[in-house]
Design an enzyme around this catalytic site. Structure first.
Site, PDB file in Angstrom:
ATOM      1  CG  ASN A 112      -2.190   6.374   0.769  1.00  8.67           C
ATOM      2  OD1 ASN A 112      -2.971   5.529   0.085  1.00  8.67           O
ATOM      3  ND2 ASN A 112      -2.256   5.999   2.145  1.00  8.67           N
TER       4      ASN A 112
ATOM      5  CG  HIS B  19       0.795  28.025   7.905  1.00  6.37           C
ATOM      6  ND1 HIS B  19       1.600  28.132   9.063  1.00  6.37           N
ATOM      7  CD2 HIS B  19       1.491  28.428   6.854  1.00  6.37           C
ATOM      8  CE1 HIS B  19       2.797  28.526   8.648  1.00  6.37           C
ATOM      9  NE2 HIS B  19       2.860  28.762   7.517  1.00  6.37           N
TER      10      HIS B  19
ATOM     11  CG  ASP C  72       2.344  29.460  12.333  1.00 10.29           C
ATOM     12  OD1 ASP C  72       1.909  28.843  11.670  1.00 10.29           O
ATOM     13  OD2 ASP C  72       1.561  30.421  13.014  1.00 10.29           O
TER      14      ASP C  72
ATOM     15  CG  HIS D 198       3.830  32.103   9.258  1.00 10.68           C
ATOM     16  ND1 HIS D 198       3.300  31.871   7.697  1.00 10.68           N
ATOM     17  CD2 HIS D 198       2.704  31.686   9.922  1.00 10.68           C
ATOM     18  CE1 HIS D 198       2.110  31.837   7.958  1.00 10.68           C
ATOM     19  NE2 HIS D 198       1.453  31.876   9.110  1.00 10.68           N
TER      20      HIS D 198
ATOM     21  CG  HIS E  14       1.490  34.908  14.035  1.00 12.59           C
ATOM     22  ND1 HIS E  14       0.331  34.715  14.485  1.00 12.59           N
ATOM     23  CD2 HIS E  14       1.801  33.610  13.544  1.00 12.59           C
ATOM     24  CE1 HIS E  14      -0.345  33.702  14.180  1.00 12.59           C
ATOM     25  NE2 HIS E  14       0.481  32.656  13.572  1.00 12.59           N
TER      26      HIS E  14
ATOM     27  CB  ALA F  39      -1.131   0.010   1.251  1.00 12.20           C
TER      28      ALA F  39
ATOM     29  CG  HIS G  65      -0.008  24.437  11.596  1.00 11.94           C
ATOM     30  ND1 HIS G  65      -1.273  24.507  12.029  1.00 11.94           N
ATOM     31  CD2 HIS G  65       0.415  25.734  11.237  1.00 11.94           C
ATOM     32  CE1 HIS G  65      -1.549  25.878  11.771  1.00 11.94           C
ATOM     33  NE2 HIS G  65      -0.601  26.473  11.385  1.00 11.94           N
TER      34      HIS G  65
END
Length: 263
Positions: A70, A77, A83, A87, A213, A68, A81
């Site tokens: 994929n 984001h 940053d 970013h 941020h 198998a 997750h």
């Protein structure tokens, strides 16, 4: 058999050196703080795509054995997750450059769930941090700080989690997170290794300037978003292992993050 998890013996953050003890896996409870990536994974409302999984192979081969494989595609984001500093800060560290000392460290949890229940746009304040320290002890350099707002119970209900489910809209979001004065205290004075939260962003939903941020990125402090199961992590005493995909030039990426709790 006893298994001891060895982190870097000495790290330097904010000019301060701090020794780190061993973490004994055999005497720790492991808590997964990661949401599964699938068709239900939440992304920022204006993300151009979501998580996609393409089946490449599944079944018996001509040689008789099972095989198998994929292929997957995802924006950086979304879901649980990291940053990376780049970013929101030009020239700062990419996802592949964030040092392990910022990803594997002792953790504290600051709980504002009661305040967030009354105000969905609540922002952690410096006073909240100082109140936490008055109950425990000053947050030491190199600590990973996790903010518990109670929003995890809303995931993956988009409207409940983001406060709005208008396709593509980012001007109607409502959820709690860090505030500017708390970020400046934690990052500029406590010299934390990383910050994380159980909402979609380290800035609260209505933010337009993404000041948290910007503060974190300029100081090269990564942010962990959409964390699961923070209700199972105590306010102090846990360790966190946060390992994102090591994407060259990445501004962030999917994160597998776990907490180790003393039994």
């Amino acid at each position: 058999m006893r298994h001891a998890f060895l982190v870097p013996a000495l790290i330097v953050l904010g000019g301060c050196a701090a020794s780190r003890p061993l973490v004994d896996i055999d005497h720790s409870e492991l808590v997964d703080l990661t949401y599964t990536f699938d068709e239900h994974t939440l992304y920022w409302p204006n993300a151009p795509s979501a998580f996609e999984l393409q089946k490449l192979a599944y079944g018996r081969t001509q040689a008789g054995y099972f095989y198998a494989a994929n292929a997957f595609c995802t924006p950086e984001h979304g879901g649980t997750h990291m940053d990376a500093p780049i970013h929101f800060a030009e020239g700062k560290m990419t996802a592949a450059e964030v040092p392990l000392a910022r990803l594997i460290a002792p953790a504290v949890v600051i709980d504002v769930a009661a305040k967030a229940a009354e105000n969905p746009d609540y922002r952690l304040t410096a006073a909240d941090v100082l109140a936490w320290e008055s109950r425990h002890e000053p947050i030491t350099p190199g600590t990973i700080v996790l903010l518990r707002t109670g929003w995890g119970k809303r995931y993956p209900n988009r409207k409940a989690y983001f406060g709005d489910d208008t396709p593509g809209a980012i001007d109607k979001l409502h959820f709690p997170s860090y505030g500017e004065d708390a970020a400046r205290l934690l990052i500029g004075e406590r010299h934390v290794a990383a910050i994380g939260v159980d909402t979609a962003s380290i800035d609260h939903g209505p933010s337009r300037d993404f000041i948290v941020h910007r503060i974190a990125s300029e100081a090269e402090v990564p942010g962990f978003e959409n964390l699961a199961n923070l209700d199972r992590v105590p306010e102090r005493g846990a360790w966190v292992i946060a390992l994102p995909m090591k994407i060259a030039h990445g501004t962030g990426g999917p994160l597998r993050i776990v907490a180790l709790l003393r039994k």
